[in-house]
Design an enzyme around this catalytic site. Structure first.
Site, PDB file in Angstrom:
ATOM      1  N   CYS A  36       8.499   0.377   5.330  1.00  0.00           N
ATOM      2  CA  CYS A  36       7.279   0.450   4.755  1.00  0.00           C
ATOM      3  C   CYS A  36       7.780   1.383   3.415  1.00  0.00           C
ATOM      4  O   CYS A  36       8.219   2.268   3.191  1.00  0.00           O
ATOM      5  CB  CYS A  36       6.452   1.568   5.510  1.00  0.00           C
TER       6      CYS A  36
ATOM      7  N   GLU B 269      -0.716  -3.248   7.626  1.00  0.00           N
ATOM      8  CA  GLU B 269      -1.361  -2.965   6.607  1.00  0.00           C
ATOM      9  C   GLU B 269      -2.821  -2.363   6.949  1.00  0.00           C
ATOM     10  O   GLU B 269      -3.359  -1.334   6.627  1.00  0.00           O
ATOM     11  CB  GLU B 269      -1.818  -4.095   5.599  1.00  0.00           C
TER      12      GLU B 269
END
EC number: 3.5.1.88
Length: 197
Positions: free
Chosen positions: A106, A149
């Site tokens: 991430c 997401e």
């Protein structure tokens, strides 16, 4: 367009559910949305990411951009934006994720990656940049990106989903990097790529 700083784990904007992007009665989107989307693409590209949620750059709105292959091995790349996404998935496995096949990273946890259990299939419905309905569906890496997401937009990071030794390792990484506090960020292009791309 501009490359903007990416917030790091611990910033409150990453841990708070985002607000829907306002849609007018005629289906119109906010006038400043194209500039935000352009900045998100430029920032994601500079960071070599496969996706970027608006709250990762400090904007608490429900949209993400993506540039992601279908599988880890490649396949067709898909690029776009989803505004006000709604996620559907197949069942998420309850077993420990495979360290070889389920590795996830991430941009808000820069340079770290951990095996993360995800559903093998996912679908997102929402709007594109023109306010038209869009549906994205996929397996493998693309499904993982859709879940990752959308999770950001719900106020979660992938490390919040970790279990067992992977959760403990992530907590140690956050602590050893001095993260977990408000106000930390990094700007792609101004620092070395934390993932070594």
């Amino acid at each position: 367009m501009a490359i903007v700083p990416i917030r790091i784990v611990g910033d409150p904007v990453l841990h708070t559910p985002t607000q829907p992007v306002p849609v007018g009665p005629d289906g119109s989107l906010p006038d400043d949305l194209p500039e935000l989307i352009a900045n998100m693409y430029e920032t994601m590209d500079a960071a070599n990411g496969v996706g970027l949620a608006a709250n990762q750059i400090g904007v608490p709105l429900r949209l993400f951009v993506y540039d992601c292959a279908e599988t880890r091995g490649g396949g067709t790349r898909h690029r776009g934006v989803v505004i006000n996404p709604v996620l559907e998935t197949s069942e998420i496995p309850e077993t420990m994720p495979d360290p070889d096949d389920d590795e996830e990273g991430c941009l808000s946890v820069p340079g770290e990656s951990f095996p993360t259990g995800r559903a093998g299939w996912a679908r997102v419905t929402g709007l594109d940049a023109d306010g038209k309905e869009v549906t994205l569906e996929g397996n493998d890496l693309f499904a993982r990106m859709l879940q990752h997401e959308t999770g950001h937009l719900d106020g979660f990071l992938y490390i919040d989903k970790l279990i067992g030794r992977n959760a403990r390792a992530a907590k140690r990484a956050v602590k050893s990097n001095g993260w977990g506090v408000p106000g930390l960020s990094w700007t792609p292009g101004q620092v070395a790529d934390p993932f070594g791309h």
